[in-house]
Design an enzyme around this catalytic site. Structure first.
Site, PDB file in Angstrom:
ATOM      1  N   GLY A   1       0.777  -1.237   0.000  1.00 51.49           N
ATOM      2  CA  GLY A   1       0.000   0.000   0.000  1.00 51.49           C
ATOM      3  C   GLY A   1       0.808   1.286   0.000  1.00 51.49           C
ATOM      4  O   GLY A   1       0.334   2.321   0.448  1.00 51.49           O
TER       5      GLY A   1
ATOM      6  N   MET B   1      -3.199  -7.143  -7.345  1.00 52.92           N
ATOM      7  CA  MET B   1      -2.524  -8.203  -8.083  1.00 52.92           C
ATOM      8  C   MET B   1      -3.474  -9.293  -8.585  1.00 52.92           C
ATOM      9  O   MET B   1      -3.109 -10.473  -8.629  1.00 52.92           O
ATOM     10  CB  MET B   1      -1.419  -8.824  -7.214  1.00 52.92           C
ATOM     11  CG  MET B   1      -0.389  -7.824  -6.717  1.00 52.92           C
ATOM     12  SD  MET B   1       0.410  -6.897  -8.053  1.00 52.92           S
ATOM     13  CE  MET B   1       1.584  -8.132  -8.604  1.00 52.92           C
ATOM     14  N   ARG B   2      -4.678  -8.891  -8.955  1.00 53.83           N
ATOM     15  CA  ARG B   2      -5.613  -9.839  -9.566  1.00 53.83           C
ATOM     16  C   ARG B   2      -5.948  -9.373 -10.972  1.00 53.83           C
ATOM     17  O   ARG B   2      -6.106  -8.169 -11.208  1.00 53.83           O
ATOM     18  CB  ARG B   2      -6.928  -9.927  -8.775  1.00 53.83           C
ATOM     19  CG  ARG B   2      -6.801 -10.431  -7.380  1.00 53.83           C
ATOM     20  CD  ARG B   2      -6.439 -11.889  -7.312  1.00 53.83           C
ATOM     21  NE  ARG B   2      -7.448 -12.784  -7.868  1.00 53.83           N
ATOM     22  CZ  ARG B   2      -7.274 -14.098  -8.024  1.00 53.83           C
ATOM     23  NH1 ARG B   2      -6.114 -14.647  -7.692  1.00 53.83           N
ATOM     24  NH2 ARG B   2      -8.226 -14.844  -8.520  1.00 53.83           N
TER      25      ARG B   2
ATOM     26  N   ASN C   1      -4.684   2.077 -13.554  1.00 55.48           N
ATOM     27  CA  ASN C   1      -3.720   1.159 -12.939  1.00 55.48           C
ATOM     28  C   ASN C   1      -2.334   1.789 -12.992  1.00 55.48           C
ATOM     29  O   ASN C   1      -2.049   2.599 -13.879  1.00 55.48           O
ATOM     30  CB  ASN C   1      -3.695  -0.174 -13.697  1.00 55.48           C
ATOM     31  CG  ASN C   1      -2.769  -1.191 -13.051  1.00 55.48           C
ATOM     32  OD1 ASN C   1      -2.718  -1.292 -11.816  1.00 55.48           O
ATOM     33  ND2 ASN C   1      -2.034  -1.939 -13.851  1.00 55.48           N
TER      34      ASN C   1
ATOM     35  N   HIS D   1       1.690   0.704 -13.267  1.00 52.32           N
ATOM     36  CA  HIS D   1       2.510  -0.455 -13.642  1.00 52.32           C
ATOM     37  C   HIS D   1       3.977  -0.038 -13.656  1.00 52.32           C
ATOM     38  O   HIS D   1       4.319   0.989 -14.246  1.00 52.32           O
ATOM     39  CB  HIS D   1       2.085  -0.963 -15.023  1.00 52.32           C
ATOM     40  CG  HIS D   1       2.818  -2.192 -15.430  1.00 52.32           C
ATOM     41  ND1 HIS D   1       2.530  -3.432 -14.900  1.00 52.32           N
ATOM     42  CD2 HIS D   1       3.842  -2.378 -16.287  1.00 52.32           C
ATOM     43  CE1 HIS D   1       3.349  -4.330 -15.418  1.00 52.32           C
ATOM     44  NE2 HIS D   1       4.152  -3.720 -16.265  1.00 52.32           N
TER      45      HIS D   1
ATOM     46  N   SER E   1       4.268   3.621 -15.308  1.00 55.93           N
ATOM     47  CA  SER E   1       3.201   4.166 -16.157  1.00 55.93           C
ATOM     48  C   SER E   1       1.866   4.109 -15.429  1.00 55.93           C
ATOM     49  O   SER E   1       1.590   3.165 -14.683  1.00 55.93           O
ATOM     50  CB  SER E   1       3.053   3.325 -17.435  1.00 55.93           C
ATOM     51  OG  SER E   1       4.284   3.153 -18.095  1.00 55.93           O
TER      52      SER E   1
ATOM     53  N   LEU F   1      -4.452  -7.028 -20.647  1.00 48.43           N
ATOM     54  CA  LEU F   1      -3.661  -6.884 -19.413  1.00 48.43           C
ATOM     55  C   LEU F   1      -2.507  -5.888 -19.608  1.00 48.43           C
ATOM     56  O   LEU F   1      -1.663  -6.072 -20.493  1.00 48.43           O
ATOM     57  CB  LEU F   1      -3.097  -8.244 -18.991  1.00 48.43           C
ATOM     58  CG  LEU F   1      -2.252  -8.218 -17.707  1.00 48.43           C
ATOM     59  CD1 LEU F   1      -3.102  -7.867 -16.497  1.00 48.43           C
ATOM     60  CD2 LEU F   1      -1.534  -9.549 -17.514  1.00 48.43           C
ATOM     61  N   ASP F   2      -2.479  -4.860 -18.771  1.00 46.90           N
ATOM     62  CA  ASP F   2      -1.456  -3.802 -18.834  1.00 46.90           C
ATOM     63  C   ASP F   2      -1.387  -3.182 -20.232  1.00 46.90           C
ATOM     64  O   ASP F   2      -0.336  -2.649 -20.627  1.00 46.90           O
ATOM     65  CB  ASP F   2      -0.062  -4.340 -18.432  1.00 46.90           C
ATOM     66  CG  ASP F   2      -0.033  -4.849 -16.988  1.00 46.90           C
ATOM     67  OD1 ASP F   2      -0.783  -4.305 -16.156  1.00 46.90           O
ATOM     68  OD2 ASP F   2       0.730  -5.790 -16.705  1.00 46.90           O
TER      69      ASP F   2
ATOM     70  N   GLU G   1       6.736   6.147  -8.988  1.00 40.84           N
ATOM     71  CA  GLU G   1       5.361   5.703  -8.701  1.00 40.84           C
ATOM     72  C   GLU G   1       4.659   6.620  -7.710  1.00 40.84           C
ATOM     73  O   GLU G   1       3.517   7.032  -7.913  1.00 40.84           O
ATOM     74  CB  GLU G   1       5.362   4.262  -8.156  1.00 40.84           C
ATOM     75  CG  GLU G   1       5.781   3.229  -9.193  1.00 40.84           C
ATOM     76  CD  GLU G   1       5.480   1.812  -8.740  1.00 40.84           C
ATOM     77  OE1 GLU G   1       4.324   1.525  -8.400  1.00 40.84           O
ATOM     78  OE2 GLU G   1       6.416   0.995  -8.721  1.00 40.84           O
TER      79      GLU G   1
HETATM   80  C1  GRF Z   1       3.919  -1.395  -7.233  1.00 37.51           C
HETATM   81  O1  GRF Z   1       5.212  -1.485  -7.770  1.00 37.51           O
HETATM   82  C2  GRF Z   1       2.907  -1.399  -8.353  1.00 37.51           C
HETATM   83  O2  GRF Z   1       3.325  -0.676  -9.479  1.00 37.51           O
HETATM   84  C3  GRF Z   1       2.836  -2.860  -8.651  1.00 37.51           C
HETATM   85  O3  GRF Z   1       2.846  -3.474  -7.377  1.00 37.51           O
HETATM   86  C4  GRF Z   1       3.548  -2.646  -6.458  1.00 37.51           C
HETATM   87  C5  GRF Z   1       2.631  -2.371  -5.321  1.00 37.51           C
HETATM   88  O4  GRF Z   1       3.245  -1.712  -4.250  1.00 37.51           O
HETATM   89  N1  GRF Z   1       1.701  -3.176  -9.489  1.00 37.51           N
HETATM   90  P1  GRF Z   1       2.365  -1.042  -3.091  1.00 37.51           P
HETATM   91  O5  GRF Z   1       1.328  -2.037  -2.630  1.00 37.51           O
HETATM   92  O6  GRF Z   1       1.749   0.225  -3.626  1.00 37.51           O
HETATM   93  O7  GRF Z   1       3.339  -0.768  -1.985  1.00 37.51           O
END
Ligand code: GRF
Length: 227
Positions: free
Chosen positions: A17, A95-96, A112, A114, A141, A149-150, A180
């Site tokens: 998170g 992650m689903r 999303n 990524h 991104s 997907l993505d 991010e």
């Molecule tokens: C991040 O790198 C996100 O881009 C990827 O999973 C990770 C999640 O990290 N899909 P968090 O749960 O926000 O710490």
């Protein structure tokens, strides 16, 4: 004059998170333009749920292990999300893989994040793959979620140079901290302000098709959304 209400944001998580925390912090600083009304995790007892609770945000767990199929899980998830009347739904380390039915139901509201410079490296192990390919640059991104997907239209990207001493672990940390955590609040802000839209499968910014993704920090600086 009546003040317009902030956009309603639902965040879907599966784990740590950190991206959720960046959204929480941006909201606290009045920079998100949206109110996080609910956080949903498909895994119980993850740190992201604690982060939400600490910020006073209601949470739900819809544990995918409780459902016999992907469709059944997505139906339950969709009911929780729909009940929140979201304007924007941010997948933040969720992650689903979502079913086409779920994605169609919330089309144009799903974002999303990524950890790669899409269209490079969809899927997992992006940092290792960028290193193995000998790339000089890497990044993250934000894209609209479509059934591929993505593969939905990318709206915002930030990039870093890969150093000669970088490993998958250092790259993961640098992409998270330098990119991010910066770009998701900006993209949500643009969504919340109604400036970013998905129309006929294309991303629009202020009504104009994005021929290429917005770039961090350049485009955000112009809007006062970057330090
Ligand atoms: C991040 O790198 C996100 O881009 C990827 O999973 C990770 C999640 O990290 N899909 P968090 O749960 O926000 O710490």
């Amino acid at each position: 004059m009546t003040e317009s209400k902030p956009a309603r944001l639902v965040v879907l998580i599966s784990g740590t998170g950190r991206n959720l925390q960046a959204l929480i912090d941006a909201q606290a600083m009045g920079q998100l333009g949206a109110q996080i009304v609910h956080v949903v995790s498909n895994r119980p007892k993850v740190p992201g749920l604690d982060r939400a609770a600490a910020a006073g945000i209601p949470t739900s767990v819809v544990d995918h292990q409780d459902y016999p199929s992907r469709e059944a899980f997505d139906t339950a998830l969709a009911e929780v999300v729909e009940a929140c009347h979201p304007d924007v739904i941010a997948l933040a380390g969720f992650m689903r893989i979502l079913t086409p039915g779920f994605i169609r139901r919330f089309a144009g509201r799903l974002l999303n994040i990524h950890p790669s410079l899409l269209p490079k490296y969809r899927g997992l192990h992006t940092h290792r793959r960028a290193l193995e390919a000998g790339d000089r640059e890497h990044g993250a991104s934000i894209h609209f979620v479509t059934e591929e997907l993505d593969g939905g239209p990318v709206v915002l990207q930030g990039r870093i140079h890969i150093g000669s001493t970088d490993t998958p672990d250092t790259l993961a940390r640098r992409v998270m901290e330098e990119i991010e955590l910066q770009i998701y609040p900006a993209a949500v802000r643009w969504m919340a302000d109604g400036r970013l839209q998905l129309c006929d499968g294309r991303a629009l910014m202020d009504g104009d098709p994005l021929d290429q993704p917005l770039s961090w920090p350049h485009d955000a600086l112009q809007e006062g959304l970057a330090p």
